[in-house]
Design a protein around this motif. Structure first.
Motif, PDB file in Angstrom:
ATOM      1  N   GLN A 240       0.832  -1.328  -0.743  1.00 11.27           N
ATOM      2  CA  GLN A 240      -0.355  -0.256  -0.094  1.00 11.27           C
ATOM      3  C   GLN A 240       0.785   0.930   0.316  1.00 11.27           C
ATOM      4  O   GLN A 240       0.134   2.215  -0.271  1.00 11.27           O
ATOM      5  CB  GLN A 240      -0.898  -0.341   1.207  1.00 11.27           C
ATOM      6  CG  GLN A 240      -1.724  -1.570   1.129  1.00 11.27           C
ATOM      7  CD  GLN A 240      -3.256  -1.492   2.472  1.00 11.27           C
ATOM      8  OE1 GLN A 240      -2.514  -0.445   3.882  1.00 11.27           O
ATOM      9  NE2 GLN A 240      -3.549  -2.754   2.852  1.00 11.27           N
ATOM     10  N   ARG A 241       2.185   1.035   0.387  1.00  6.31           N
ATOM     11  CA  ARG A 241       3.314   2.241  -0.273  1.00  6.31           C
ATOM     12  C   ARG A 241       3.241   2.340  -1.121  1.00  6.31           C
ATOM     13  O   ARG A 241       4.109   1.241  -1.865  1.00  6.31           O
ATOM     14  CB  ARG A 241       4.069   2.257   1.324  1.00  6.31           C
ATOM     15  CG  ARG A 241       3.782   2.047   2.201  1.00  6.31           C
ATOM     16  CD  ARG A 241       5.096   2.055   3.144  1.00  6.31           C
ATOM     17  NE  ARG A 241       5.837   1.040   3.161  1.00  6.31           N
ATOM     18  CZ  ARG A 241       6.259   0.167   3.919  1.00  6.31           C
ATOM     19  NH1 ARG A 241       5.384   0.029   5.115  1.00  6.31           N
ATOM     20  NH2 ARG A 241       7.786  -0.445   3.725  1.00  6.31           N
ATOM     21  N   GLU A 242       3.833   3.726  -1.588  1.00  6.10           N
ATOM     22  CA  GLU A 242       4.284   3.726  -2.715  1.00  6.10           C
ATOM     23  C   GLU A 242       6.029   3.227  -3.132  1.00  6.10           C
ATOM     24  O   GLU A 242       6.570   2.961  -3.965  1.00  6.10           O
ATOM     25  CB  GLU A 242       4.717   5.731  -3.316  1.00  6.10           C
ATOM     26  CG  GLU A 242       5.540   6.243  -4.182  1.00  6.10           C
ATOM     27  CD  GLU A 242       5.165   6.963  -4.350  1.00  6.10           C
ATOM     28  OE1 GLU A 242       5.537   7.969  -5.083  1.00  6.10           O
ATOM     29  OE2 GLU A 242       4.329   8.036  -3.767  1.00  6.10           O
ATOM     30  N   ASP A 243       6.626   3.198  -1.822  1.00  8.19           N
ATOM     31  CA  ASP A 243       7.794   2.939  -1.493  1.00  8.19           C
ATOM     32  C   ASP A 243       7.495   1.788  -1.071  1.00  8.19           C
ATOM     33  O   ASP A 243       7.150   1.716  -0.021  1.00  8.19           O
ATOM     34  CB  ASP A 243       9.491   3.925  -0.945  1.00  8.19           C
ATOM     35  CG  ASP A 243      10.508   3.419  -0.617  1.00  8.19           C
ATOM     36  OD1 ASP A 243      10.355   2.388  -1.114  1.00  8.19           O
ATOM     37  OD2 ASP A 243      11.439   3.313  -0.510  1.00  8.19           O
ATOM     38  N   LYS A 244       8.218   0.641  -1.858  1.00  5.42           N
ATOM     39  CA  LYS A 244       7.396  -1.280  -1.078  1.00  5.42           C
ATOM     40  C   LYS A 244       8.400  -1.199  -0.650  1.00  5.42           C
ATOM     41  O   LYS A 244       9.401  -3.001  -0.869  1.00  5.42           O
ATOM     42  CB  LYS A 244       6.782  -1.312  -2.385  1.00  5.42           C
ATOM     43  CG  LYS A 244       6.288  -0.495  -3.078  1.00  5.42           C
ATOM     44  CD  LYS A 244       4.884  -2.121  -4.334  1.00  5.42           C
ATOM     45  CE  LYS A 244       3.701  -1.952  -4.488  1.00  5.42           C
ATOM     46  NZ  LYS A 244       3.820   0.069  -4.321  1.00  5.42           N
ATOM     47  N   ARG A 245       9.738  -0.366  -0.247  1.00  7.73           N
ATOM     48  CA  ARG A 245      10.895  -1.080   0.654  1.00  7.73           C
ATOM     49  C   ARG A 245      10.502  -1.761   2.193  1.00  7.73           C
ATOM     50  O   ARG A 245       9.635  -0.676   2.096  1.00  7.73           O
ATOM     51  CB  ARG A 245      12.090  -0.360   0.415  1.00  7.73           C
ATOM     52  CG  ARG A 245      13.171  -0.289  -1.091  1.00  7.73           C
ATOM     53  CD  ARG A 245      14.280   0.237  -0.917  1.00  7.73           C
ATOM     54  NE  ARG A 245      14.675   0.375  -1.824  1.00  7.73           N
ATOM     55  CZ  ARG A 245      14.290   1.368  -3.075  1.00  7.73           C
ATOM     56  NH1 ARG A 245      12.694   2.159  -2.897  1.00  7.73           N
ATOM     57  NH2 ARG A 245      15.424   1.091  -3.859  1.00  7.73           N
ATOM     58  N   PRO A 246      10.604  -2.552   2.195  1.00  4.54           N
ATOM     59  CA  PRO A 246      10.543  -3.259   3.324  1.00  4.54           C
ATOM     60  C   PRO A 246      10.754  -2.841   4.614  1.00  4.54           C
ATOM     61  O   PRO A 246      12.289  -2.093   5.284  1.00  4.54           O
ATOM     62  CB  PRO A 246      10.396  -4.375   3.711  1.00  4.54           C
ATOM     63  CG  PRO A 246      10.602  -5.186   2.443  1.00  4.54           C
ATOM     64  CD  PRO A 246      11.201  -4.232   1.629  1.00  4.54           C
ATOM     65  N   GLN A 247      10.663  -2.237   5.248  1.00  2.00           N
ATOM     66  CA  GLN A 247      10.577  -1.901   7.093  1.00  2.00           C
ATOM     67  C   GLN A 247      10.793  -2.965   8.471  1.00  2.00           C
ATOM     68  O   GLN A 247       9.737  -3.221   7.959  1.00  2.00           O
ATOM     69  CB  GLN A 247       9.548  -0.918   7.624  1.00  2.00           C
ATOM     70  CG  GLN A 247       9.157   0.286   6.428  1.00  2.00           C
ATOM     71  CD  GLN A 247       8.925   1.559   6.587  1.00  2.00           C
ATOM     72  OE1 GLN A 247       8.179   1.685   7.494  1.00  2.00           O
ATOM     73  NE2 GLN A 247       8.836   2.870   5.567  1.00  2.00           N
ATOM     74  N   LEU A 248      10.918  -2.668   9.487  1.00  7.42           N
ATOM     75  CA  LEU A 248      10.804  -3.714  10.690  1.00  7.42           C
ATOM     76  C   LEU A 248       9.297  -3.523  11.398  1.00  7.42           C
ATOM     77  O   LEU A 248       8.696  -4.667  11.337  1.00  7.42           O
ATOM     78  CB  LEU A 248      11.811  -3.173  11.425  1.00  7.42           C
ATOM     79  CG  LEU A 248      12.882  -3.319  11.360  1.00  7.42           C
ATOM     80  CD1 LEU A 248      13.607  -2.566  12.530  1.00  7.42           C
ATOM     81  CD2 LEU A 248      13.023  -5.025  11.480  1.00  7.42           C
ATOM     82  N   SER A 249       8.495  -2.567  10.987  1.00  6.01           N
ATOM     83  CA  SER A 249       7.577  -2.718  11.026  1.00  6.01           C
ATOM     84  C   SER A 249       6.436  -3.351  10.433  1.00  6.01           C
ATOM     85  O   SER A 249       5.215  -3.689  10.377  1.00  6.01           O
ATOM     86  CB  SER A 249       6.674  -0.838  11.257  1.00  6.01           C
ATOM     87  OG  SER A 249       6.574  -0.624  10.117  1.00  6.01           O
ATOM     88  N   ASP A 250       6.816  -4.186   9.404  1.00 10.23           N
ATOM     89  CA  ASP A 250       6.016  -4.698   8.515  1.00 10.23           C
ATOM     90  C   ASP A 250       5.715  -6.061   8.671  1.00 10.23           C
ATOM     91  O   ASP A 250       5.340  -7.147   8.442  1.00 10.23           O
ATOM     92  CB  ASP A 250       6.667  -5.128   6.929  1.00 10.23           C
ATOM     93  CG  ASP A 250       6.663  -2.950   6.340  1.00 10.23           C
ATOM     94  OD1 ASP A 250       5.557  -2.306   6.208  1.00 10.23           O
ATOM     95  OD2 ASP A 250       7.835  -3.281   5.439  1.00 10.23           O
ATOM     96  N   LEU A 251       6.944  -6.112   9.633  1.00 11.65           N
ATOM     97  CA  LEU A 251       7.727  -8.115   9.935  1.00 11.65           C
ATOM     98  C   LEU A 251       5.661  -8.281  10.292  1.00 11.65           C
ATOM     99  O   LEU A 251       5.153  -8.089  11.009  1.00 11.65           O
ATOM    100  CB  LEU A 251       8.303  -8.483  11.006  1.00 11.65           C
ATOM    101  CG  LEU A 251      10.053  -8.533  10.322  1.00 11.65           C
ATOM    102  CD1 LEU A 251      10.627  -7.986  11.863  1.00 11.65           C
ATOM    103  CD2 LEU A 251       9.660  -9.606   9.590  1.00 11.65           C
ATOM    104  N   ARG A 252       5.436  -9.683  10.421  1.00 22.09           N
ATOM    105  CA  ARG A 252       3.577  -9.851   9.700  1.00 22.09           C
ATOM    106  C   ARG A 252       3.618 -10.799  11.362  1.00 22.09           C
ATOM    107  O   ARG A 252       4.398 -11.289  12.402  1.00 22.09           O
ATOM    108  CB  ARG A 252       3.666 -11.428   8.606  1.00 22.09           C
ATOM    109  CG  ARG A 252       1.971 -11.872   9.050  1.00 22.09           C
ATOM    110  CD  ARG A 252       2.306 -12.652   7.628  1.00 22.09           C
ATOM    111  NE  ARG A 252       1.179 -13.066   7.833  1.00 22.09           N
ATOM    112  CZ  ARG A 252       0.757 -13.638   6.684  1.00 22.09           C
ATOM    113  NH1 ARG A 252       1.111 -13.983   5.021  1.00 22.09           N
ATOM    114  NH2 ARG A 252      -0.400 -14.831   6.109  1.00 22.09           N
ATOM    115  N   GLU A 253       2.567 -10.160  11.689  1.00 27.66           N
ATOM    116  CA  GLU A 253       2.547 -10.498  13.250  1.00 27.66           C
ATOM    117  C   GLU A 253       2.740 -10.662  14.299  1.00 27.66           C
ATOM    118  O   GLU A 253       2.334 -10.937  15.334  1.00 27.66           O
ATOM    119  CB  GLU A 253       1.539 -12.796  12.893  1.00 27.66           C
ATOM    120  CG  GLU A 253       0.666 -12.419  12.071  1.00 27.66           C
ATOM    121  CD  GLU A 253       0.722 -14.232  11.982  1.00 27.66           C
ATOM    122  OE1 GLU A 253      -0.209 -14.616  11.711  1.00 27.66           O
ATOM    123  OE2 GLU A 253       1.443 -14.710  11.560  1.00 27.66           O
ATOM    124  N   SER A 254       4.063 -10.377  14.680  1.00 25.41           N
ATOM    125  CA  SER A 254       4.201 -10.542  15.862  1.00 25.41           C
ATOM    126  C   SER A 254       5.494  -9.406  15.807  1.00 25.41           C
ATOM    127  O   SER A 254       6.781  -9.093  14.946  1.00 25.41           O
ATOM    128  CB  SER A 254       4.753 -11.481  16.391  1.00 25.41           C
ATOM    129  OG  SER A 254       5.610 -11.337  17.844  1.00 25.41           O
TER     130      SER A 254
END
Length: 503
Positions: free
Chosen positions: A396-410
């Motif tokens: 959903q972001r324009e810059d699709k580089r992952p961030q630590l907050s993207d780690l799924r579920e925990s």
């Protein structure tokens, strides 16, 4: 506070047999501790109250520890008020029994030996308990028969006995603590100055991380299609191949930048992973290998690659639906049998927790799994690479580089990990928005298509390995190449490098 594993609680003796015990040694040790409280320091790290065969002795031992921990004297007089209402002590003469325990001052001399014997006998009783449970479980066919699950449970219980039977924790001197650090520095020096752990198979990533280090939990995360399974497989293969080469060169296993490796694949089968590795080594696409669309020459290349990999110390466990407990049991077994030095798990979200709490939600379960993987890394002293999915918020972001907050579920994944690596491929996202090929007279669409084509050409085959967290060093981006045909990551060519011109 760490949960105490109660492995040696008294159990009922089997018919015609007596459980290993020495109540006299227990009484002598308690007497020695009450005569000289300083002896508590020598035994309390290893000996726990549940190691005593006689429950009353265990309670007296606990009371002695409580008093000495609060800097109070522990003797028959100070202990008396704590046991005036104890039913068991009334049967042996009341609180006066405490004074009887101190009757022999000679027990002080052998206190450490008494403690060792009490501890060893407790382990033997625990071993008997595990064996009895195993026999009873095997004989009981009233429930669903699951012998392999019973074996895994027995292995887990046996490991608890073995683990408690290991050396007790102690503080290390500075000399002891720096010994490993010096060995790592020497290893990095001998490797050319950048590799103190196991190789990742990528020189640029080795330089950033210093290699894969023992007892580390490394999370490799990405959205589907980014190539995280490929990178995990590449790393496992590189570590196993380096070990094979170093062994052939006469390098000691302790000084090698490789090791035998195991890959727990909960998503792909063993033959699919083997096909990937053969594709990478032979240069033939996985699709052509599966469909048989290869020439005689390519088949010869395939046979050559297969022959070279026959002795590769890489093991694949493709059992689906593993629990974290079962995975740890299997990894410990492989450590013991094959001396594995690297564990790769593909992928974390497919593991299951213990399921002890029916109301437990998925976040708590993932927390248990990530904590279990970190504990495994420390238990068997190897790097553990766990692949992980990322949440959809990346898209959903324009810059699709992952961030630590993207780690799924925990958030516990980020907390437990020593290193977090993200994979980002711009060409994947550009391919998803490829415009239709315009006709020659559609000038506006043609310009947009050419713009897209230029961006795609610049990004094609390139990937970013983003080191988002690292306990041992700095974070940053490592640029690599990715061949989607053979699912192989490799070091990027430095486009700014120009060879020296000679006249």
């Amino acid at each position: 506070m760490a949960e105490i594993v109660r492995i040696a609680e008294p159990v009922e003796p089997a018919p015609n047999s007596t459980l290993p015990q020495n109540v006299e040694a227990e009484a002598a040790l308690l007497g020695a501790l009450m005569i000289d409280n300083r002896l508590v320091e020598d035994v309390q790290l290893k000996l726990k109250s549940h190691h005593f065969f006689e429950p009353l002795h265990g309670r007296i031992y606990d009371a002695i520890l409580r008093l000495t921990d609060s800097n109070r004297v522990a003797n028959p007089v100070t202990l008396k008020p704590l046991f005036e209402t104890d039913e068991a002590i009334k049967e042996v003469g009341g609180p006066a029994y405490l004074a009887q325990l101190t009757g022999s001052g000679a027990a002080v001399i052998g206190a450490r030996d008494f403690a060792t014997q009490i501890y060893d006998l407790a382990l033997l009783r625990a071993l008997i308990g595990v064996g009895r449970d195993l026999v009873e479980g095997a004989l009981d066919t009233s429930e669903d028969v699951a012998p392999l699950a019973q074996i895994e449970r027995a292995e887990t219980e046996l490991y608890k006995v073995a683990e408690e039977g290991g050396a007790e924790g102690k503080a290390k001197s500075f000399a002891e603590a720096t010994k490993d650090a010096l060995q790592q520095a020497e290893k990095a020096l001998n490797s050319g100055g950048h590799l103190s752990g196991f190789t990742t198979g990528l020189e640029a990533l080795n330089s950033k991380l210093g290699g894969l280090h023992k007892s580390d939990l490394i999370i490799v995360a990405g959205r589907p299609g980014m190539g995280k399974s490929a990178l995990g497989t590449n790393m496992a293969f590189a570590v196993a191949r380096r070990f094979l080469r170093d062994s052939a060169d006469g390098i000691e296993a302790s000084k090698s930048a490789g090791a035998p490796a195991v890959l727990f694949s909960l998503e792909m089968s063993a033959d699919q992973l083997a096909t990937r590795i053969l594709s990478e080594q032979s240069g033939i696409t996985s699709e052509n290998l599966r469909t048989g669309k290869i020439s005689q020459q390519e088949f010869r290349e395939l046979a050559r690659a297969a022959a070279e990999l026959e002795s590769l110390p890489l093991y694949i466990d493709d059992t689906p639906g593993l629990t974290i407990a079962a995975l740890r049991t299997r990894a410990r077994r492989l450590k013991r049998q094959k001396n594995i030095g690297l564990v790769v798990v593909d992928y974390l979200q497919l593991l299951q927790g213990s399921g002890r709490n029916g109301a437990e939600n998925r976040v708590q379960e993932i927390s248990e799994i990530s904590r279990g993987l970190k504990q495994l890394a420390k238990e068997i002293d190897v790097p553990v690479i766990a692949l992980s999915q990322l949440s959809r918020q990346v898209e959903q972001r324009e810059d699709k580089r992952p961030q630590l907050s993207d780690l799924r579920e925990s958030g516990s994944i980020e907390q437990d990990a020593d290193i977090v690596i993200f994979i980002y491929r711009e060409d994947y996202y550009l391919k998803a928005v490829e415009p239709d090929m315009p006709s020659p007279n559609e000038t506006d669409k043609l310009a947009k298509y050419e713009e897209w084509n230029a961006k795609f050409a610049a990004a094609a085959g390139k990937a970013e390995v983003i080191v988002a967290k690292q306990r041992h060093g700095s974070t940053g981006i490592v640029r690599v190449r990715f061949d989607g045909r053979t699912t192989k990551f490799s070091d990027a060519v430095d486009e700014g490098y120009m060879p020296e011109l000679r006249s």
